[in-house]
Design an enzyme around this catalytic site. Sequence first.
Site, short mmCIF file in Angstrom:
data_model
loop_
_atom_site.label_atom_id
_atom_site.label_comp_id
_atom_site.label_asym_id
_atom_site.label_seq_id
_atom_site.Cartn_x
_atom_site.Cartn_y
_atom_site.Cartn_z
N ASN A 62 76.59 -29.52 -0.28
CA ASN A 62 76.20 -30.68 -1.08
C ASN A 62 76.76 -30.57 -2.49
O ASN A 62 76.83 -29.49 -3.08
CB ASN A 62 74.68 -30.90 -1.07
N CYS A 73 75.81 -35.36 0.43
CA CYS A 73 75.25 -34.30 1.28
C CYS A 73 76.36 -33.42 1.88
O CYS A 73 77.50 -33.86 2.06
CB CYS A 73 74.48 -34.91 2.45
N GLU A 75 76.78 -32.40 4.96
CA GLU A 75 77.32 -32.85 6.25
C GLU A 75 78.45 -33.83 6.04
O GLU A 75 79.45 -33.82 6.74
CB GLU A 75 76.21 -33.51 7.09
N CYS A 112 69.90 -35.79 7.03
CA CYS A 112 69.25 -37.03 6.56
C CYS A 112 69.78 -38.22 7.36
O CYS A 112 70.80 -38.12 8.06
CB CYS A 112 69.47 -37.22 5.06
N1 THU Z 1 71.09 -32.78 1.42
C1 THU Z 1 72.12 -32.44 2.24
O1 THU Z 1 73.15 -31.90 1.79
N2 THU Z 1 72.01 -32.72 3.56
C2 THU Z 1 70.91 -33.31 4.13
O2 THU Z 1 70.95 -33.63 5.30
C3 THU Z 1 69.71 -33.52 3.35
C4 THU Z 1 69.87 -33.43 1.89
C5 THU Z 1 71.23 -32.52 0.00
C6 THU Z 1 71.36 -33.75 -0.85
C7 THU Z 1 70.87 -33.24 -2.19
O3 THU Z 1 71.95 -32.61 -2.85
C8 THU Z 1 69.84 -32.20 -1.83
O4 THU Z 1 70.09 -31.83 -0.48
C9 THU Z 1 68.40 -32.67 -1.95
O5 THU Z 1 68.19 -33.85 -1.26
#
Ligand code: THU
Length: 164
Positions: A62, A73, A75, A112
Amino acid sequence: MNELELNLKYKVYGSTQEMDKEKSELAAESIKAAKKAYAPYSKFHVGAAVLMENGEIISGNNQENAAYPSGTCAERVAIFYASALQPGKRIKAIAVYAEGEESTYEEPVTPCGSCRQVLLEYENRQGINIPVIMTGVNGKVLEAPSISSLLPLAFGSFQLRGGQ
Ligand code: THU
């Protein structure tokens, strides 16, 4: 009135060592990627690793921003990077791992909703399921057999094309 019942089945492993070598190596790469996340605001470090057909693993994490919604994110960073480097090449599996600097959530973290939608695009494009391997801080693993199993009744390009 009729009912539509969906039957979803996931694998649960006590540790990454219970998986085959390819998947446990992929999970290990997602853990490595999380350590390089740029997450100064949430302090929640997420790593994702994409296994390509040729055996190459392309990972991402992220990337946050002072203007919060501008961040992305892990992914999406990983799969966009994979598609940019190897356009149209088959994706065999994806692994995800997350750990908080301050929080102590130990179970596998699941992608997410926006990431599920983005990942589904690539699964639909290739027409072959992409398993998702989610590893927790406690070492437990949840494996979804496909992206679509994480996003039932999803919107996809077939709807834009009138069902074709
Ligand atoms: N985040 C991800 O990288 N992947 C997810 O599937 C859920 C959330 C990150 C986004 C943000 O930088 C942090 O986690 C908090 O939401």
